[in-house]
Write a protein that holds these residues in place. Structure first.
Motif, PDB file in Angstrom:
ATOM      1  N   ALA A 197       4.075  17.179  -6.029  1.00 39.97           N
ATOM      2  CA  ALA A 197       4.570  15.915  -5.482  1.00 39.97           C
ATOM      3  C   ALA A 197       3.714  15.491  -4.292  1.00 39.97           C
ATOM      4  CB  ALA A 197       6.021  16.065  -5.054  1.00 39.97           C
ATOM      5  N   PHE A 198       3.519  14.180  -4.160  1.00 48.58           N
ATOM      6  CA  PHE A 198       2.764  13.639  -3.036  1.00 48.58           C
ATOM      7  C   PHE A 198       3.510  14.000  -1.759  1.00 48.58           C
ATOM      8  CE2 PHE A 198       1.072  10.590  -0.079  1.00 48.58           C
ATOM      9  CZ  PHE A 198      -0.237  10.400  -0.487  1.00 48.58           C
ATOM     10  N   PRO A 199       2.845  14.653  -0.800  1.00 50.72           N
ATOM     11  CA  PRO A 199       3.570  15.108   0.395  1.00 50.72           C
ATOM     12  C   PRO A 199       4.056  13.941   1.265  1.00 50.72           C
ATOM     13  CG  PRO A 199       1.214  15.546   0.596  1.00 50.72           C
ATOM     14  CD  PRO A 199       1.451  15.013  -0.784  1.00 50.72           C
ATOM     15  N   ALA A 200       5.322  13.962   1.591  1.00 56.55           N
ATOM     16  CA  ALA A 200       5.965  13.018   2.518  1.00 56.55           C
ATOM     17  C   ALA A 200       5.860  11.567   2.069  1.00 56.55           C
ATOM     18  CB  ALA A 200       5.403  13.195   3.922  1.00 56.55           C
ATOM     19  N   ARG A 201       5.783  11.312   0.778  1.00 56.72           N
ATOM     20  CA  ARG A 201       5.700   9.936   0.267  1.00 56.72           C
ATOM     21  C   ARG A 201       6.929   9.127   0.676  1.00 56.72           C
ATOM     22  NH1 ARG A 201       7.253   6.734  -4.175  1.00 56.72           N
ATOM     23  NH2 ARG A 201       5.624   5.290  -4.822  1.00 56.72           N
ATOM     24  N   SER A 224       0.822  -1.215   0.000  1.00 61.20           N
ATOM     25  CA  SER A 224       0.000   0.000   0.000  1.00 61.20           C
ATOM     26  C   SER A 224       0.854   1.263   0.000  1.00 61.20           C
ATOM     27  CB  SER A 224      -0.963  -0.003   1.179  1.00 61.20           C
ATOM     28  OG  SER A 224      -0.248  -0.034   2.391  1.00 61.20           O
ATOM     29  N   THR A 225       1.980   1.255   0.700  1.00 62.47           N
ATOM     30  CA  THR A 225       2.823   2.457   0.689  1.00 62.47           C
ATOM     31  C   THR A 225       3.520   2.627  -0.657  1.00 62.47           C
ATOM     32  OG1 THR A 225       4.657   1.238   1.693  1.00 62.47           O
ATOM     33  CG2 THR A 225       3.236   2.502   3.162  1.00 62.47           C
ATOM     34  N   LEU A 226       3.910   1.538  -1.280  1.00 60.40           N
ATOM     35  CA  LEU A 226       4.552   1.659  -2.590  1.00 60.40           C
ATOM     36  C   LEU A 226       3.555   2.028  -3.678  1.00 60.40           C
ATOM     37  CD1 LEU A 226       7.085  -1.300  -2.501  1.00 60.40           C
ATOM     38  CD2 LEU A 226       7.568   1.142  -2.316  1.00 60.40           C
ATOM     39  N   SER A 227       2.276   1.851  -3.424  1.00 62.33           N
ATOM     40  CA  SER A 227       1.276   2.224  -4.422  1.00 62.33           C
ATOM     41  C   SER A 227       0.851   3.682  -4.303  1.00 62.33           C
ATOM     42  CB  SER A 227       0.059   1.308  -4.308  1.00 62.33           C
ATOM     43  OG  SER A 227      -0.621   1.558  -3.101  1.00 62.33           O
ATOM     44  N   LEU A 228       1.400   4.405  -3.344  1.00 61.38           N
ATOM     45  CA  LEU A 228       1.103   5.834  -3.257  1.00 61.38           C
ATOM     46  C   LEU A 228       1.599   6.518  -4.527  1.00 61.38           C
ATOM     47  CD1 LEU A 228       2.147   6.600   0.430  1.00 61.38           C
ATOM     48  CD2 LEU A 228      -0.172   6.451  -0.474  1.00 61.38           C
ATOM     49  N   PRO A 229       0.808   7.438  -5.078  1.00 60.96           N
ATOM     50  CA  PRO A 229       1.226   8.087  -6.329  1.00 60.96           C
ATOM     51  C   PRO A 229       2.405   9.030  -6.102  1.00 60.96           C
ATOM     52  CG  PRO A 229      -0.767   9.109  -5.488  1.00 60.96           C
ATOM     53  CD  PRO A 229      -0.486   7.925  -4.608  1.00 60.96           C
ATOM     54  N   LEU A 230       3.194   9.220  -7.136  1.00 63.59           N
ATOM     55  CA  LEU A 230       4.309  10.169  -7.059  1.00 63.59           C
ATOM     56  C   LEU A 230       3.808  11.605  -7.054  1.00 63.59           C
ATOM     57  CD1 LEU A 230       6.826   8.471  -9.516  1.00 63.59           C
ATOM     58  CD2 LEU A 230       6.969   8.563  -7.034  1.00 63.59           C
ATOM     59  N   PHE A 231       2.741  11.855  -7.821  1.00 62.15           N
ATOM     60  CA  PHE A 231       2.210  13.210  -7.964  1.00 62.15           C
ATOM     61  C   PHE A 231       0.708  13.212  -7.707  1.00 62.15           C
ATOM     62  CE2 PHE A 231       5.882  12.883 -10.793  1.00 62.15           C
ATOM     63  CZ  PHE A 231       6.665  13.911 -10.294  1.00 62.15           C
TER      64      PHE A 231
END
Length: 180
Positions: free
Chosen positions: A69-73, A56-63
């Motif tokens: 940019a996705f904040p604090a990814r 689930s964390t690796l599926s967070l979008p980059l943007f």
């Protein structure tokens, strides 16, 4: 340090959850509270894997949709990976201490003996079916079964003798290969 604190929080929450489930939904047992707590602690530590967390964390979008940019990814991924690592280490090193040494029961020893007997019968059958055409394949399979029997018996003396014989064969091959 944050990952360690998160790990303690996750494991603590899991421990509280298991204790509450045991108290309210578990069977009413007369076990002492220390034993129930120990069992809850073992259960809390043994369910640690992290596959869904990492996925689930690796599926967070980059943007985001607006292109920012996705904040604090990166921080989220780092914290998740850290918690996964700590929980794996905790389960690998604390569970053996909590569980203690397992003693082989009589039933386990009977099962081991039955497995050894089955493997021995298979080897006997393979020896009977061996012909000149399948001798090499049969020898390889028999070697595999013999190794499994040795593992089941945990016979160190036999293993040492086989290693010694193997080293002698290698030494002989080197000496004779140099002559050829």
């Amino acid at each position: 340090m944050y990952t360690l604190l998160l790990t303690v929080a996750v494991l603590g929450l899991r421990l509280i959850w298991v204790l509450l489930m045991d108290i309210f939904l578990g069977p009413k047992s007369r076990d002492p509270w220390q034993l129930r707590f120990k069992n809850a602690l073992i259960l809390s530590l043994s369910g640690v894997r992290g596959t869904i967390t990492l996925a689930s964390t690796l599926s967070l979008p980059l943007f985001l949709d607006d292109g920012t940019a996705f904040p604090a990814r990166d921080l989220i991924i780092f914290l998740a990976a850290g918690v996964i690592l700590w929980t794996l280490l905790a389960s690998n090193y604390l569970l053996p201490l909590l569980i203690g040494k397992e003693t082989r029961t009589e039933q386990e020893e009977e099962e081991t003996q039955a497995k050894i007997e089955i493997l021995t019968n298979v080897i006997t059958g393979l020896n009977e079916l061996t012909t000149d055409q399948n001798r090499l394949a049969a020898a390889q399979i028999i070697s595999t079964y013999t190794s499994r029997i040795r593992t089941l018996r945990k016979d160190e003396n036999n293993d040492k003798a086989q290693r010694s014989l193997g080293l002698s064969v290698l030494k002989w091959e080197r000496e004779h290969a140099a002559c050829a």
